[in-house]
Scaffold this motif. Structure first.
Motif, PDB file in Angstrom:
ATOM      1  N   SER A 102       0.842  -1.193   0.000  1.00 19.12           N
ATOM      2  CA  SER A 102       0.000   0.000   0.000  1.00 19.12           C
ATOM      3  C   SER A 102       0.874   1.239   0.000  1.00 19.12           C
ATOM      4  O   SER A 102       2.038   1.200   0.422  1.00 19.12           O
ATOM      5  CB  SER A 102      -0.938   0.004   1.215  1.00 19.12           C
ATOM      6  N   ALA A 103       0.306   2.327  -0.481  1.00 23.17           N
ATOM      7  CA  ALA A 103       1.053   3.580  -0.548  1.00 23.17           C
ATOM      8  C   ALA A 103       0.081   4.748  -0.446  1.00 23.17           C
ATOM      9  O   ALA A 103      -0.872   4.828  -1.223  1.00 23.17           O
ATOM     10  CB  ALA A 103       1.847   3.675  -1.846  1.00 23.17           C
ATOM     11  N   ARG A 104       0.335   5.615   0.507  1.00 18.67           N
ATOM     12  CA  ARG A 104      -0.479   6.819   0.645  1.00 18.67           C
ATOM     13  C   ARG A 104      -0.248   7.717  -0.577  1.00 18.67           C
ATOM     14  O   ARG A 104       0.886   7.985  -0.958  1.00 18.67           O
ATOM     15  CB  ARG A 104      -0.102   7.552   1.936  1.00 18.67           C
ATOM     16  N   LYS A 105      -1.328   8.141  -1.176  1.00 19.67           N
ATOM     17  CA  LYS A 105      -1.302   8.978  -2.379  1.00 19.67           C
ATOM     18  C   LYS A 105      -0.538   8.313  -3.525  1.00 19.67           C
ATOM     19  O   LYS A 105       0.022   9.000  -4.396  1.00 19.67           O
ATOM     20  CB  LYS A 105      -0.687  10.349  -2.080  1.00 19.67           C
ATOM     21  N   GLY A 106      -0.517   6.969  -3.542  1.00 19.20           N
ATOM     22  CA  GLY A 106       0.227   6.275  -4.581  1.00 19.20           C
ATOM     23  C   GLY A 106      -0.457   5.008  -5.038  1.00 19.20           C
ATOM     24  O   GLY A 106      -1.536   4.652  -4.565  1.00 19.20           O
ATOM     25  N   ASP A 107       0.196   4.298  -5.956  1.00 23.07           N
ATOM     26  CA  ASP A 107      -0.344   3.064  -6.524  1.00 23.07           C
ATOM     27  C   ASP A 107       0.817   2.096  -6.751  1.00 23.07           C
ATOM     28  O   ASP A 107       1.573   2.244  -7.717  1.00 23.07           O
ATOM     29  CB  ASP A 107      -1.051   3.365  -7.847  1.00 23.07           C
ATOM     30  N   PRO A 108       1.001   1.118  -5.861  1.00 26.41           N
ATOM     31  CA  PRO A 108       2.142   0.199  -5.990  1.00 26.41           C
ATOM     32  C   PRO A 108       2.182  -0.561  -7.308  1.00 26.41           C
ATOM     33  O   PRO A 108       3.272  -0.740  -7.880  1.00 26.41           O
ATOM     34  CB  PRO A 108       1.947  -0.754  -4.807  1.00 26.41           C
ATOM     35  N   ALA A 109       1.040  -1.023  -7.801  1.00 28.65           N
ATOM     36  CA  ALA A 109       1.046  -1.791  -9.045  1.00 28.65           C
ATOM     37  C   ALA A 109       1.518  -0.937 -10.213  1.00 28.65           C
ATOM     38  O   ALA A 109       2.314  -1.383 -11.046  1.00 28.65           O
ATOM     39  CB  ALA A 109      -0.346  -2.354  -9.325  1.00 28.65           C
ATOM     40  N   THR A 110       1.065   0.311 -10.282  1.00 30.90           N
ATOM     41  CA  THR A 110       1.506   1.203 -11.349  1.00 30.90           C
ATOM     42  C   THR A 110       3.001   1.451 -11.252  1.00 30.90           C
ATOM     43  O   THR A 110       3.705   1.522 -12.270  1.00 30.90           O
ATOM     44  CB  THR A 110       0.739   2.532 -11.287  1.00 30.90           C
ATOM     45  N   ALA A 111       3.522   1.562 -10.036  1.00 32.74           N
ATOM     46  CA  ALA A 111       4.959   1.749  -9.854  1.00 32.74           C
ATOM     47  C   ALA A 111       5.737   0.571 -10.433  1.00 32.74           C
ATOM     48  O   ALA A 111       6.779   0.755 -11.074  1.00 32.74           O
ATOM     49  CB  ALA A 111       5.284   1.910  -8.372  1.00 32.74           C
ATOM     50  N   LEU A 112       5.236  -0.654 -10.232  1.00 31.87           N
ATOM     51  CA  LEU A 112       5.914  -1.826 -10.778  1.00 31.87           C
ATOM     52  C   LEU A 112       5.864  -1.819 -12.297  1.00 31.87           C
ATOM     53  O   LEU A 112       6.865  -2.095 -12.965  1.00 31.87           O
ATOM     54  CB  LEU A 112       5.292  -3.110 -10.237  1.00 31.87           C
ATOM     55  N   TRP A 113       4.696  -1.510 -12.859  1.00 31.45           N
ATOM     56  CA  TRP A 113       4.559  -1.506 -14.321  1.00 31.45           C
ATOM     57  C   TRP A 113       5.507  -0.471 -14.941  1.00 31.45           C
ATOM     58  O   TRP A 113       6.143  -0.738 -15.945  1.00 31.45           O
ATOM     59  CB  TRP A 113       3.111  -1.243 -14.723  1.00 31.45           C
TER      60      TRP A 113
END
Length: 206
Positions: A102-113
């Motif tokens: 999880s990430a506040r104000k973020g998106d972990p899956a998008t970061a990986l992509w």
């Protein structure tokens, strides 16, 4: 109000996964295509993943990709219903059978992509972290996931650096451990393959 992005993956009973689409086999309703979806997909696949995204703040390319990834892709009411059902299947999974980032104000899956880039990310199942796999499908996709998530040496260093850059600029978790986005999903897929289970991945914002 702050938004937190979450990505959960779990190994779940194969029979549950196999039966899930049948629960929503009725009229799917009208399909919805996000605005500019085709253009954004073509841009991402044809080199948009390698444009400058941070200088050091987010560039128009970074904002475009974030909007594209969060659009959900072509969808219908049945897809949303299966995503809710997938979330229910994940309740109670733990240990090696589960992964949550999880990430506040973020998106972990998008970061990986973003970290992997278009060519490598295309070897992962589903749409930006959302997937539903039977046991047979887990076994089929595992070699492809291994090829990109088990990366070592300079290749891994590059992926981790890109994930770090994304999370630093596009979330409120600048010290996020980028390694978890490579190790966690692969661990669950390996567990599912070894134990003959299905696997579910669901992204959420709350």
């Amino acid at each position: 109000m702050s938004i937190t992005g979450e990505w959960a993956i779990g190994a779940v009973p194969d029979a549950e996964v196999a039966a899930l689409p049948g629960r929503f086999a009725g009229p799917a309703g009208e399909w919805t295509i996000p605005p500019h979806y085709a253009e954004d997909l073509a841009w991402w696949l044809s080199g948009g993943d390698r444009e400058p995204y941070f200088t050091p703040g987010p560039t128009p390319a970074a904002l475009r990709f974030a909007a594209f990834a969060s659009s959900g892709g072509p969808s219908a009411p049945a897809v949303a219903a299966m995503k809710d059902a997938g979330t229910d299947l994940l309740r109670g999974t733990e240990g090696s059978a589960a992964f949550v980032a999880s990430a506040r104000k973020g998106d972990p899956a998008t970061a990986l992509w973003y970290g992997l880039g278009a060519e490598a990310a295309a070897r992962l199942p589903g749409w930006f972290g959302d997937f539903l796999l039977t046991a047979a499908e887990v076994r089929a996709v595992l070699p492809h996931a291994e090829s990109v998530l088990a990366v070592t040496g300079p290749g891994r260093t590059e992926v981790l650096a890109r994930i770090d850059a994304w999370m630093s600029a596009m979330s409120d978790v600048p010290d996020f451990d980028a390694n978890t986005l490579l190790d966690g999903p692969l661990r669950v897929l390996r567990y599912a393959a070894a134990n003959g289970t299905g696997a579910v991945g669901v992204t959420r914002s709350y």
